[in-house]
Design a protein around this motif. Structure first.
Motif, PDB file in Angstrom:
ATOM      1  N   ILE A 123      45.097 -35.125  19.080  1.00 48.69           N
ATOM      2  CA  ILE A 123      44.197 -34.723  20.174  1.00 48.69           C
ATOM      3  C   ILE A 123      45.022 -33.916  21.178  1.00 48.69           C
ATOM      4  N   CYS A 124      44.553 -32.730  21.504  1.00 47.94           N
ATOM      5  CA  CYS A 124      45.338 -31.839  22.361  1.00 47.94           C
ATOM      6  C   CYS A 124      44.427 -31.112  23.337  1.00 47.94           C
ATOM      7  N   SER A 125      44.925 -30.936  24.548  1.00 46.84           N
ATOM      8  CA  SER A 125      44.117 -30.263  25.572  1.00 46.84           C
ATOM      9  C   SER A 125      44.438 -28.772  25.630  1.00 46.84           C
ATOM     10  N   ASN A 159      45.306 -24.779  23.926  1.00 47.47           N
ATOM     11  CA  ASN A 159      44.698 -23.829  23.002  1.00 47.47           C
ATOM     12  C   ASN A 159      45.654 -22.735  22.554  1.00 47.47           C
ATOM     13  N   CYS A 160      46.882 -23.142  22.249  1.00 47.04           N
ATOM     14  CA  CYS A 160      47.882 -22.183  21.783  1.00 47.04           C
ATOM     15  C   CYS A 160      47.279 -21.398  20.610  1.00 47.04           C
ATOM     16  N   TYR A 161      47.425 -20.079  20.645  1.00 46.41           N
ATOM     17  CA  TYR A 161      46.720 -19.230  19.678  1.00 46.41           C
ATOM     18  C   TYR A 161      47.163 -19.418  18.223  1.00 46.41           C
ATOM     19  N   TYR A 162      48.344 -20.029  18.047  1.00 47.10           N
ATOM     20  CA  TYR A 162      48.931 -20.118  16.703  1.00 47.10           C
ATOM     21  C   TYR A 162      48.697 -21.467  16.038  1.00 47.10           C
ATOM     22  N   CYS A 163      48.209 -22.449  16.784  1.00 44.67           N
ATOM     23  CA  CYS A 163      48.309 -23.833  16.310  1.00 44.67           C
ATOM     24  C   CYS A 163      46.995 -24.381  15.756  1.00 44.67           C
ATOM     25  N   GLY A 164      47.080 -25.001  14.599  1.00 43.30           N
ATOM     26  CA  GLY A 164      45.894 -25.518  13.910  1.00 43.30           C
ATOM     27  C   GLY A 164      45.209 -26.670  14.618  1.00 43.30           C
ATOM     28  N   ILE A 165      45.902 -27.381  15.508  1.00 45.36           N
ATOM     29  CA  ILE A 165      45.227 -28.500  16.189  1.00 45.36           C
ATOM     30  C   ILE A 165      44.873 -28.152  17.636  1.00 45.36           C
ATOM     31  N   ARG A 166      44.824 -26.855  17.947  1.00 48.40           N
ATOM     32  CA  ARG A 166      44.383 -26.411  19.281  1.00 48.40           C
ATOM     33  C   ARG A 166      42.996 -26.990  19.563  1.00 48.40           C
ATOM     34  N   GLU A 167      42.745 -27.234  20.838  1.00 47.78           N
ATOM     35  CA  GLU A 167      41.512 -27.942  21.216  1.00 47.78           C
ATOM     36  C   GLU A 167      40.247 -27.273  20.664  1.00 47.78           C
TER      37      GLU A 167
HETATM   38 FE1  SF4 Z   1      48.641 -28.478  21.373  1.00 51.62          FE
HETATM   39 FE2  SF4 Z   1      49.399 -27.199  19.192  1.00 51.62          FE
HETATM   40 FE3  SF4 Z   1      49.831 -26.077  21.578  1.00 51.62          FE
HETATM   41 FE4  SF4 Z   1      51.258 -28.247  20.824  1.00 51.62          FE
HETATM   42  S1  SF4 Z   1      51.345 -26.210  19.871  1.00 51.62           S
HETATM   43  S2  SF4 Z   1      50.285 -27.889  22.826  1.00 51.62           S
HETATM   44  S3  SF4 Z   1      49.740 -29.367  19.628  1.00 51.62           S
HETATM   45  S4  SF4 Z   1      47.846 -26.530  20.678  1.00 51.62           S
END
Ligand code: SF4
Ligand code: 5AD
Length: 368
Positions: free
Chosen positions: A63-65, A67-75
């Motif tokens: 669970i993540c707040s 929204n990093c553009y590269y990351c699969g678990i972005r909110e």
């Molecule tokens: Fe969340 Fe992914 Fe960004 Fe880490 S890299 S803060 S898990 S969105």
């Protein structure tokens, strides 16, 4: 082209400039690259011997707040099933780590900053410490937090913290994150400084092969790690995740094989620049090449993190495409890890907490 042998002076005397680093990162050709990796591996053996430190990786919550553009678990990726492990599930993984003499665990999660989350993790740290009879060192990787939170978690028993800067190039950082105060380069730097102030062994790292990332920028990343005086590093190739904005212009990115080689060179150069830090052989290498983790050890890494998260959660903690080993049981994952350590002519650091020698030397120097 640079010859590693000719450059031995610079390497030995640690007078590395940005140009030296750039030159090493630009090395191509299997023979020249092998020379670089061999030199780095030699330094690693000289400073830390042939032990590879083990950390049982527990992917506590996706669970993540952010929204990093590269990351699969972005909110905003709504196709992910979100979970948080129960305390019982965490302690089961911890018990596996103790039973198998892993010496330390990493608690990794998305970034949440509520006081409830702070308290849950604080309690978890205390439970892990007491359940393991204080046998396990704890590394946290739970994102940017306030100094107060970092103090609470440290006081509960966590010794180390990993927070990747992702890139030290502010413009590139802003290209790969939403432009708002929740995703601020300055705040990332401030968090890293706070971690250091709180007395953690601090780790950071970058992704390699991001769109528009240059070798010059990667060289500055290396010099940043040196000048910040990090204790640990986790870095690896950037790999697209299909459900993320950064994956949209996929065809313009470096080929995976080029990112892979560049990432191995980053490990080797960091090892040459920072001889006694802990450097992880990360899963992203393995996602590109099934010799990935072995190659990273051979290029100077000295830490490996078998994933001891229960299978039912592993596939949900998917940061990039083709995460390897999601169907492996803990036992299988550990066996694979130990086999690859032996095949890289190393030995596992069983029952060692695996402190960063760099950090211990700093403490020692401050006492005397
Ligand atoms: Fe969340 Fe992914 Fe960004 Fe880490 S890299 S803060 S898990 S969105
Ligand atoms: N490719 C490679 N690494 C990634 N991370 C997140 N998304 C990706 C990706 N698509 C890394 C980031 C982050 C860490 C938890 O995982 O560096 O800090």
């Amino acid at each position: 082209m640079i010859s590693i042998k000719e450059n031995a002076d610079v390497i030995e005397m640690n007078r590395m400039t940005a140009d030296d680093v750039i030159e090493m990162l630009k090395i191509t050709g299997n023979h020249e690259m092998d020379m670089l990796f061999r030199k780095a591996n030699e330094i690693r053996h000289q400073y830390s011997g042939n032990r590879v430190f083990l950390r049982g990786l527990i992917e506590y919550s996706n669970i993540c707040s952010k929204n990093c553009y590269y990351c699969g678990i972005r909110e905003n990726n709504k196709s992910v099933f979100r979970y948080k492990m129960s305390v019982t599930d965490v302690l089961e993984a911890v018990w596996f780590a103790v039973k198998n003499n892993l010496g330390s665990v990493v608690i990794q999660s998305g970034e949440l900053t509520s006081s409830a989350n702070t308290e849950e993790i604080r309690k978890l740290i205390k439970q892990i410490k007491s359940f393991s009879g204080n046998k396990l060192a704890i590394t946290l990787s739970c994102g940017e937090q306030t100094e107060d939170t970092y103090i609470k978690w440290r006081d509960a028993g966590a010794e180390r913290y990993l927070l990747r800067i992702e890139t030290t190039d502010k413009k590139l950082f802003e290209n790969i994150h939403p432009k708002n105060s929740h995703h601020s380069f300055e705040k990332r730097l401030e968090a890293l400084n706070n971690l250091k102030k709180c007395g953690y062994q601090v780790g950071t790292g970058v992704m390699i092969g991001l769109p528009d990332q240059t070798v010059e920028s990667l060289a500055r990343d290396i010099l940043f790690m040196r000048d910040f005086d990090i204790d640990m590093c986790g870095m690896g190739p950037y790999i697209e995740h299909n459900c993320t904005p950064l994956a949209l212009n996929k065809s313009e990115n470096l080929k995976l094989e080029e990112r892979y080689n560049l990432a191995l060179k980053m490990i080797a150069v960091l090892r040459i620049v920072m001889k006694d830090v802990n450097i992880a052989s990360t899963t992203a290498f393995q996602a590109i090449n099934n010799m990935g983790k072995i190659n990273a050890l051979d290029a100077g890494a000295n830490v490996i993190m078998p994933n001891i998260t229960e299978c039912k959660y592993k596939s949900c903690y998917s940061l990039y495409n083709n995460k390897p080993g999601i169907e492996n049981s803990r036992e299988a994952e550990l066996k694979t890890t130990l086999d690859l350590i032996y095949s890289a002519s190393n030995v596992p650091g069983f029952n060692e907490s695996g402190d960063s020698v760099h950090f211990l030397n700093k403490i020692h120097a401050n006492i005397h």
